[in-house]
Design a protein around this motif. Structure first.
Motif, mmCIF file in Angstrom:
data_model
loop_
_atom_site.group_PDB
_atom_site.id
_atom_site.type_symbol
_atom_site.label_atom_id
_atom_site.label_comp_id
_atom_site.label_asym_id
_atom_site.label_seq_id
_atom_site.Cartn_x
_atom_site.Cartn_y
_atom_site.Cartn_z
ATOM 1 N N ARG A 1 0.714 -1.175 -0.019
ATOM 2 C CA ARG A 1 -0.001 0.056 0.044
ATOM 3 C C ARG A 1 1.023 1.319 0.176
ATOM 4 N N LEU A 2 2.011 1.353 0.523
ATOM 5 C CA LEU A 2 2.949 2.337 0.720
ATOM 6 C C LEU A 2 3.468 2.589 -0.855
ATOM 7 N N ILE A 3 3.976 1.559 -1.361
ATOM 8 C CA ILE A 3 4.774 1.714 -2.595
ATOM 9 C C ILE A 3 3.304 2.180 -3.582
ATOM 10 N N ASN A 4 2.175 1.522 -3.568
ATOM 11 C CA ASN A 4 1.267 2.218 -4.450
ATOM 12 C C ASN A 4 0.745 3.547 -4.129
ATOM 13 N N GLU A 5 0.755 3.933 -2.903
ATOM 14 C CA GLU A 5 0.678 5.450 -2.792
ATOM 15 C C GLU A 5 1.681 6.415 -3.256
ATOM 16 N N LEU A 6 3.102 5.801 -3.212
ATOM 17 C CA LEU A 6 4.093 6.637 -3.825
ATOM 18 C C LEU A 6 4.391 6.744 -5.036
ATOM 19 N N LEU A 7 3.900 5.675 -5.851
ATOM 20 C CA LEU A 7 3.962 5.602 -7.352
ATOM 21 C C LEU A 7 3.495 6.639 -8.136
ATOM 22 N N PRO A 8 2.141 7.187 -7.965
ATOM 23 C CA PRO A 8 1.807 8.467 -8.659
ATOM 24 C C PRO A 8 2.629 9.400 -8.616
ATOM 25 N N GLU A 9 3.574 9.611 -7.501
ATOM 26 C CA GLU A 9 4.224 10.938 -7.393
ATOM 27 C C GLU A 9 5.615 10.917 -8.070
ATOM 28 N N LEU A 10 5.665 9.763 -8.775
ATOM 29 C CA LEU A 10 6.968 9.675 -9.485
ATOM 30 C C LEU A 10 6.664 9.693 -10.823
ATOM 31 N N ASP A 11 7.900 10.321 -11.565
ATOM 32 C CA ASP A 11 7.810 10.239 -12.896
ATOM 33 C C ASP A 11 9.267 9.650 -13.420
ATOM 34 N N THR A 12 9.293 8.194 -13.478
ATOM 35 C CA THR A 12 10.564 7.508 -13.998
ATOM 36 C C THR A 12 10.045 6.510 -14.516
ATOM 37 N N VAL A 13 10.813 5.478 -15.115
ATOM 38 C CA VAL A 13 10.746 4.241 -15.778
ATOM 39 C C VAL A 13 10.979 3.444 -14.672
ATOM 40 N N PHE A 14 9.920 2.224 -14.520
ATOM 41 C CA PHE A 14 10.064 1.281 -13.468
ATOM 42 C C PHE A 14 10.230 -0.253 -13.994
ATOM 43 N N PRO A 15 10.530 -1.154 -13.153
ATOM 44 C CA PRO A 15 10.259 -2.287 -13.969
ATOM 45 C C PRO A 15 9.048 -2.616 -14.197
ATOM 46 N N ARG A 16 8.574 -3.586 -15.021
ATOM 47 C CA ARG A 16 7.145 -3.891 -15.661
ATOM 48 C C ARG A 16 5.905 -4.189 -14.293
ATOM 49 N N GLU A 17 6.601 -4.745 -13.349
ATOM 50 C CA GLU A 17 5.814 -5.152 -12.553
ATOM 51 C C GLU A 17 5.089 -3.776 -11.747
ATOM 52 N N LEU A 18 6.043 -2.890 -11.468
ATOM 53 C CA LEU A 18 6.019 -1.621 -10.718
ATOM 54 C C LEU A 18 4.945 -0.765 -11.834
ATOM 55 N N SER A 19 5.407 -0.597 -12.994
ATOM 56 C CA SER A 19 4.671 0.118 -14.211
ATOM 57 C C SER A 19 3.233 -0.024 -14.139
ATOM 58 N N SER A 20 3.048 -1.564 -14.010
ATOM 59 C CA SER A 20 1.502 -1.781 -14.045
ATOM 60 C C SER A 20 0.698 -1.523 -12.900
ATOM 61 N N ARG A 21 1.292 -0.891 -11.724
ATOM 62 C CA ARG A 21 0.546 -0.714 -10.648
ATOM 63 C C ARG A 21 0.528 0.879 -10.654
ATOM 64 N N LYS A 22 1.125 1.542 -11.368
ATOM 65 C CA LYS A 22 1.426 2.787 -11.345
ATOM 66 C C LYS A 22 -0.194 3.581 -11.834
ATOM 67 N N ILE A 23 -0.552 3.200 -12.739
ATOM 68 C CA ILE A 23 -1.856 3.919 -13.323
ATOM 69 C C ILE A 23 -3.100 3.471 -12.536
ATOM 70 N N PRO A 24 -3.363 2.257 -11.881
ATOM 71 C CA PRO A 24 -4.466 2.064 -10.913
ATOM 72 C C PRO A 24 -4.162 2.913 -9.601
ATOM 73 N N SER A 25 -2.823 3.240 -9.457
ATOM 74 C CA SER A 25 -2.615 3.799 -8.008
ATOM 75 C C SER A 25 -2.886 5.563 -8.410
ATOM 76 N N GLU A 26 -2.675 5.982 -9.701
ATOM 77 C CA GLU A 26 -2.959 7.462 -9.944
ATOM 78 C C GLU A 26 -4.726 7.640 -10.105
ATOM 79 N N LEU A 27 -5.148 6.487 -10.458
ATOM 80 C CA LEU A 27 -6.643 6.669 -10.696
ATOM 81 C C LEU A 27 -7.149 6.530 -9.118
ATOM 82 N N VAL A 28 -6.766 5.463 -8.227
ATOM 83 C CA VAL A 28 -7.315 5.644 -6.622
ATOM 84 C C VAL A 28 -6.924 7.133 -6.070
#
Length: 379
Positions: free
Chosen positions: A176-203
């Motif tokens: 949950r902490l990773i999910n909340e931090l992801l929308p705050e970042l503008d960088t290229v992540f490994p695939r597993e993290l990238s797939s979590r970024k947009i859902p986290s942004e939407l939430v």
């Protein structure tokens, strides 16, 4: 410790080696464990009154810290785990003079690093990885225990967060902490993290946008709100499934080789559907999960599966809210979110739990009801 005559600011001087990564100086050195928290601070994750996210570190775990302290206090121990710091450019490095040894790989240079210790108590370094160890080292009996440190120069919070996530990705860090931090970042992540970024942004949008039915209702790790009733991870999981599923209503709007993800359209669909849910089930909306299984993780996931079916039948040019309201109204008489019994499921309303079999049972029932009533007039 030295006091440079030019500035009068005390410094901690350490022997270090310096190299370069991504145009940033990176230092490796040793310090006494008790000095770590003198030069570096722990940036706790929290939100201010405006809702802006600050920091990135989770709360300290007392039992973990105590376990490390007890280990250090056993006597002579081997504890070579490096602390990772982000350090401000005010730290100064002076390269050592003299010839380099024969066979030197020339990937780094030796010298002295001077880290400022301002009199006002401010610090010029931030702990990116190793906060529990740093606290334990400050509490250990041996204050001179040498600790390896790797420090990169950056004052940018986004860089600190990026490195924090990448370092902790493979460790038991709260998702949950990773999910909340992801929308705050503008960088290229490994695939597993990238797939979590947009859902986290939407939430994040659903929680912070005043036109959202979920405004202020989503529980997040950076906030302690009595009005929040929906666990963020349940929504993130549901949105991710809709984006990645072949039949998900959000799937047509995900990124392709030729175009980026259409987050605005995804948000519009989510807002319309869940606004309809709030309208059709007002007695169950916004209540704690113990009082409403609609707000329970099982209810959120089951209704999200229904969303894929309902919203896939609507044109984007249509009245999405009206379409969802009409579809859900047909199901409303058969739903038992806050009292009663789901007769077809042979379950009382509060017996539905956040386990796979219950979510599958509930979502399957909702989908069958939707199919039965949506196509009742079809010959």
């Amino acid at each position: 410790m030295t006091r440079p005559k030019k500035t009068g600011v005390a410094t901690l001087a350490v022997r270090a080696v310096r190299t370069q990564q991504a145009d940033k100086p990176v230092y490796a050195f040793f310090v006494a464990g008790a000095d770590l928290l003198k030069i570096a601070e722990i940036s706790r994750v929290h939100r201010d009154s405006d809702g802006s996210l600050h920091g990135f570190q989770r709360k300290g775990i007392k039992s973990h810290v105590q376990a490390i302290t007890d280990f250090l206090d056993q006597g002579p121990v081997l504890f070579p785990n490096a602390i990772i710091l982000a350090i401000a450019p005010s730290a100064r490095f002076t390269q050592s003079r003299g010839e380099k040894p024969e066979g030197d790989a020339r990937v780094c240079e030796a010298g002295t690093l001077r880290i400022p210790l301002p009199r006002d108590g401010s610090k010029c370094a931030w702990i990116v990885d190793g906060q529990q160890r740093s606290i334990a080292l400050s509490q250990a009996r041996n204050k001179s225990f040498p600790v390896p440190v790797v420090a990169f120069v950056s004052e940018e919070l986004s860089v600190h967060r990026e490195q924090f996530i990448l370092v902790n990705k493979a460790r038991p860090l709260d998702p949950r902490l990773i999910n909340e931090l992801l929308p705050e970042l503008d960088t290229v992540f490994p695939r597993e993290l990238s797939s979590r970024k947009i859902p986290s942004e939407l939430v994040n949008l659903l929680h912070t946008s005043r036109d959202s039915p979920f405004y202020g209702l989503i529980k997040r790790i950076s906030e302690d709100s009595s009005s929040a009733v929906v666990i963020d991870s349940a929504l993130i999981k549901s949105i991710r499934s809709s984006i990645n599923g072949a039949l998900g209503c959000l799937a047509p709007h995900k990124a392709t080789a030729g175009s980026p993800a259409d987050v605005d359209t995804m948000y519009r669909i989510l807002k319309a559907y869940w606004s309809a849910v709030r309208t059709v089930f007002p007695e169950a909306w916004g209540r704690p999960a113990t009082e409403s299984r609609l707000m329970h993780s099982a209810g959120i996931e089951a209704m999200s599966i229904l969303m894929d079916r309902v919203m896939s039948r609507a044109s984007l040019e249509a009245d999405l809210f009206g379409h969802a309201t009409e579809a859900l109204s047909r199901l409303a008489p058969h739903c038992r979110w806050t009292s009663g019994r789901w007769q077809e499921l042979q379950r009382d309303w509060n017996e539905i739990q956040n386990v796979g079999k219950d979510i599958k049972l509930l979502s399957g029932h909702l989908v069958r009801l939707d199919h039965m009533h949506a196509f009742a007039k079809v010959a």
